[in-house]
Motif scaffolding. Structure first.
Motif, short mmCIF file in Angstrom:
data_model
loop_
_atom_site.label_atom_id
_atom_site.label_comp_id
_atom_site.label_asym_id
_atom_site.label_seq_id
_atom_site.Cartn_x
_atom_site.Cartn_y
_atom_site.Cartn_z
N ARG A 254 0.81 -1.23 0.00
CA ARG A 254 0.00 0.00 0.00
C ARG A 254 0.85 1.28 0.00
NH1 ARG A 254 -5.39 -0.24 0.80
NH2 ARG A 254 -5.51 1.75 1.92
N TYR A 255 1.77 1.35 -0.93
CA TYR A 255 2.49 2.61 -1.13
C TYR A 255 2.44 2.97 -2.62
CZ TYR A 255 6.58 0.12 -3.06
OH TYR A 255 7.41 -0.64 -3.83
N PHE A 256 2.70 4.24 -2.93
CA PHE A 256 2.70 4.69 -4.32
C PHE A 256 3.44 6.02 -4.42
CE2 PHE A 256 -1.17 6.13 -2.24
CZ PHE A 256 -1.20 7.49 -2.51
N THR A 257 3.85 6.36 -5.62
CA THR A 257 4.49 7.64 -5.88
C THR A 257 3.70 8.39 -6.95
OG1 THR A 257 5.95 6.83 -7.64
CG2 THR A 257 6.76 6.66 -5.37
N LEU A 258 3.83 9.69 -6.94
CA LEU A 258 3.27 10.50 -8.01
C LEU A 258 4.13 11.73 -8.21
CD1 LEU A 258 0.51 12.90 -7.02
CD2 LEU A 258 1.02 11.11 -5.38
N ILE A 259 4.05 12.29 -9.43
CA ILE A 259 4.82 13.48 -9.78
C ILE A 259 3.87 14.52 -10.33
CG2 ILE A 259 6.57 14.44 -11.33
CD1 ILE A 259 7.98 11.73 -11.25
N ARG A 260 3.98 15.75 -9.83
CA ARG A 260 3.25 16.90 -10.38
C ARG A 260 4.30 17.83 -10.98
NH1 ARG A 260 -1.69 18.01 -8.96
NH2 ARG A 260 -1.57 18.81 -11.10
N GLU A 261 4.08 18.24 -12.23
CA GLU A 261 5.09 19.04 -12.93
C GLU A 261 4.42 20.13 -13.75
OE1 GLU A 261 9.12 18.33 -15.64
OE2 GLU A 261 7.76 16.67 -15.22
N TYR A 262 5.03 21.33 -13.72
CA TYR A 262 4.47 22.45 -14.48
C TYR A 262 5.50 23.57 -14.59
CZ TYR A 262 1.45 26.48 -15.56
OH TYR A 262 0.89 27.60 -16.14
N ASP A 263 5.71 24.05 -15.79
CA ASP A 263 6.52 25.24 -16.05
C ASP A 263 7.89 25.17 -15.37
OD1 ASP A 263 6.99 27.70 -17.21
OD2 ASP A 263 6.17 28.84 -15.53
N GLY A 264 8.56 24.03 -15.52
CA GLY A 264 9.90 23.87 -14.97
C GLY A 264 9.96 23.49 -13.51
N GLN A 265 8.83 23.42 -12.82
CA GLN A 265 8.79 22.99 -11.42
C GLN A 265 8.30 21.55 -11.33
OE1 GLN A 265 6.31 26.03 -9.50
NE2 GLN A 265 8.12 26.70 -8.39
N LYS A 266 8.84 20.80 -10.38
CA LYS A 266 8.43 19.41 -10.23
C LYS A 266 8.36 19.04 -8.75
CE LYS A 266 10.24 16.23 -12.91
NZ LYS A 266 11.18 15.21 -13.49
N LEU A 267 7.25 18.41 -8.35
CA LEU A 267 7.11 17.86 -7.01
C LEU A 267 6.97 16.35 -7.10
CD1 LEU A 267 4.59 20.37 -5.33
CD2 LEU A 267 7.09 20.32 -5.09
N PHE A 268 7.80 15.66 -6.35
CA PHE A 268 7.75 14.19 -6.27
C PHE A 268 7.19 13.79 -4.92
CE2 PHE A 268 9.64 10.36 -4.52
CZ PHE A 268 9.36 9.42 -5.51
N CYS A 269 6.26 12.84 -4.91
CA CYS A 269 5.61 12.42 -3.66
C CYS A 269 5.67 10.91 -3.50
CB CYS A 269 4.14 12.84 -3.63
SG CYS A 269 3.82 14.50 -4.21
#
Length: 595
Positions: free
Chosen positions: A538-553
């Motif tokens: 029960r784990y997972f990762t996701l990435i949010r990216e926009y206009d040169g910015q990136k958040l990894f979770c």
């Protein structure tokens, strides 16, 4: 390739205006069935004509545009492909889909059929068409401020008592008596004004109030008079002061509006009871038979007139009546023009005629251009927002998915991700950006109680919600540990004593809200990419990216710990149960990295 799964619908959430001279197109195919999709577009009708005129030497050669579509989101059944193409004012663009499989050839999908791809496809194809646009700004869009808002829901009677001169006749003890369906605690507008600095420090920039109208109930969702403010909350002058001071703090104010009912103590209903069918308000309510009587305990509560949820004290308004519509529109206009509120949240929006909602939305915009009309739905009809019926709505699908995954564990990780992706594909991007992601509301259990009192689980759910497309919203007091199961225990009074508050919860909420507001553009406009996952752990990762910015979770909701490697050039934006010395995340832990 599975032809039955290939699907596109023009002029819908799969084909819509996405900016000036920009048109977004989606295609659905069976999951893991198609290797590549190309879109063929342009003035295909002219290209066909030029082929018929074949050998004319002075004819300008027009060629179709061919671009690869991107597979953006996947579910357990389907893959979704997207692309944005240029379009022109007063000119239709035609388009076709070229699908390439791994092993079994190529297909052409047009407005009529799915067939084998051949070199002479243009001569036989019937293309899809973009709409004929005379104005490139017809797309649905909400005011920019909504994207950057974190909503804080307040039940006025339960937030803070700031004025002893407007107390209810019988007042419950704030810190001792349990919340019931009928008791009053004395919370008022002065109490909210007194705590605006607190909300500012928390990071709140949107206040959503429970109904404020004159009423005999503690929730005020049965108005006696839509023009009158409940005396328990203070004066209209105080309400104007509250809105002004909220605006000075950079906060927008939305008020819940019970549009489809009135109290049985209202002047209008009392007149119907007295004069029956001869009453000048007889057409205002959904009366089944005259004379109107109060049903006995053993009778159907809707025997003589329709009610809200069987409550005989809330007769339903007849929203098809032009007189009722005019009355409601005028009162809605009054509160905007007189007090400068920023939004209405329409209760029971499912049961209100969409044409009337559309009319109301348009009229509210004509008074205040950046005003927002939100609907509180049980089942959100697809396409409502995209068709400009209403500006915003609670994201019913998101709340259900969160409940099924985090609380009841009915979904595994793969199923949760699949359902989120499927929900996103039901709407345009702009609709998804306007939906309110409520982790709790006035009619649901408190988030902490849903998680069996585990505050770290509640914090992880909030962090996950803040990372999603849409506008986050939570209830008053969650930030200090207020709990409560179903209505009315979920509406317990706010905890103001330091010794009763959860300091860890409060500090986390300040950090989480600051993160959400800092990265609001990324989290609303950016791409969403799911990464590694495990159903077993029960784990997972996701990435949010926009206009040169990136958040990894990375989120871990399993019983064991999960290993994580934090790159040297990254920054920990928000985390919980992170054991940096061991490079592990414990149960209900997460880490959000700026990379």
């Amino acid at each position: 390739m599975e032809k039955a799964a290939i699907y596109h619908r023009p002029e819908s959430e799969m084909a819509y205006l996405a900016g000036k001279n920009q048109f977004r197109i989606r295609l659905r195919t069976k999951h893991a069935d198609v290797h590549q999709v190309e879109i063929i577009y342009g003035r295909l009708d002219r290209i066909k004509q030029q082929k018929l005129a074949a050998d004319s030497e002075d004819m300008e050669i027009i060629r179709p545009n061919v671009e690869a579509m991107q597979c953006t989101l996947k579910t357990d059944l389907y893959d979704y492909w997207e692309i944005t193409i240029p379009v022109k004012v007063r000119e239709r663009t035609q388009y076709l889909f070229h699908l390439i499989g791994d092993h079994d050839g190529e297909l052409l999908y047009d407005a009529v059929n799915v067939r084998l791809y051949m070199a002479d496809f243009l001569e036989k194809a019937t293309p899809f068409n973009t709409p004929y646009y005379q104005n490139m700004f017809l797309m649905h869009s909400n005011p920019e401020w909504t994207k950057h808002t974190v909503w804080y829901q307040i039940m006025l009677d339960r937030f803070a008592d700031g004025d002893e001169n407007n107390e209810p006749l019988e007042k419950a003890r704030w810190d001792l008596d349990k919340s019931t369906a009928t008791n009053f605690y004395g919370g008022d507008l002065q109490g909210v004004i007194d705590h605006l600095d607190y909300l500012d420090e928390l990071g709140i920039n949107g206040i959503k109030l429970s109904p404020i109208f004159a009423s005999y109930s503690n929730q005020k969702n049965d108005p006696v008079d839509f023009y009158d403010l409940s005396y328990m909350f203070g004066s209209k002058e105080l309400f104007r002061e509250f809105v002004q001071k909220a605006h000075q703090h950079g906060m927008r104010v939305m008020v819940q509006l019970p549009l489809d009912r009135m109290s049985d103590m209202s002047l209008q209903w009392q007149d119907v009871q007295r004069f029956g069918a001869q009453s000048r308000f007889a057409s205002w309510f959904k009366v089944r038979q005259f004379p109107v009587q109060i049903p006995s305990e053993n009778e159907d509560p809707d025997k003589y007139y329709l009610t809200i949820d069987g409550n005989i004290h809330m007769p339903k308004l007849n929203l098809q009546s032009p007189t009722v519509q005019q009355y409601l529109l005028e009162t809605a206009r009054y509160w905007i023009e007189t007090f400068d509120i920023d939004g209405w949240e329409i209760l029971n929006a499912d049961e209100i005629d969409q044409t009337f909602l559309n009319l109301m939305t348009q009229q509210m915009h004509s008074i205040k251009a950046d005003f927002v009309v939100m609907g509180q739905y049980q089942y959100l009809p697809n396409g409502d927002l995209a068709k400009d019926y209403i500006d915003s709505a609670n994201n019913v699908d998101f709340y259900t998915i969160m409940h099924d995954f985090f609380v009841t564990h009915q979904l595994n990780v793969t199923e949760m991700i699949s359902r989120i992706n499927d929900a996103l594909m039901k709407n345009t991007v702009y609709t998804n950006q306007t939906l309110i992601n409520e982790v709790e509301s006035f009619v649901t259990p408190r988030l902490i109680s849903e998680g069996n009192g585990e505050e770290d689980l509640a914090r992880a759910i909030i962090a996950f919600t803040f990372m999603q497309i849409g506008i986050p919203s939570f209830m008053y007091g969650t930030e200090v540990g207020v709990t409560g199961e179903d209505v009315p225990t979920n509406l317990a009074p706010m905890k103001w004593k330091d010794e009763e508050q959860s300091s860890s919860m409060l500090q986390f909420m300040k950090n989480a809200i600051a993160m959400r507001r800092k990265y609001a553009d990324l989290l609303n406009d950016g791409t969403l990419e799911w990464g590694q996952l495990s159903n077993k752990y029960r784990y997972f990762t996701l990435i949010r990216e926009y206009d040169g910015q990136k958040l990894f979770c990375l989120f871990n909701f399993g019983y064991g710990s999960v290993k994580v490697v934090i790159p040297q050039n990254s920054e920990v934006v928000l985390s919980q149960n992170l054991m940096e010395d061991e490079n592990k995340i414990a149960q209900n832990g997460f880490v959000i990295l700026k990379v």
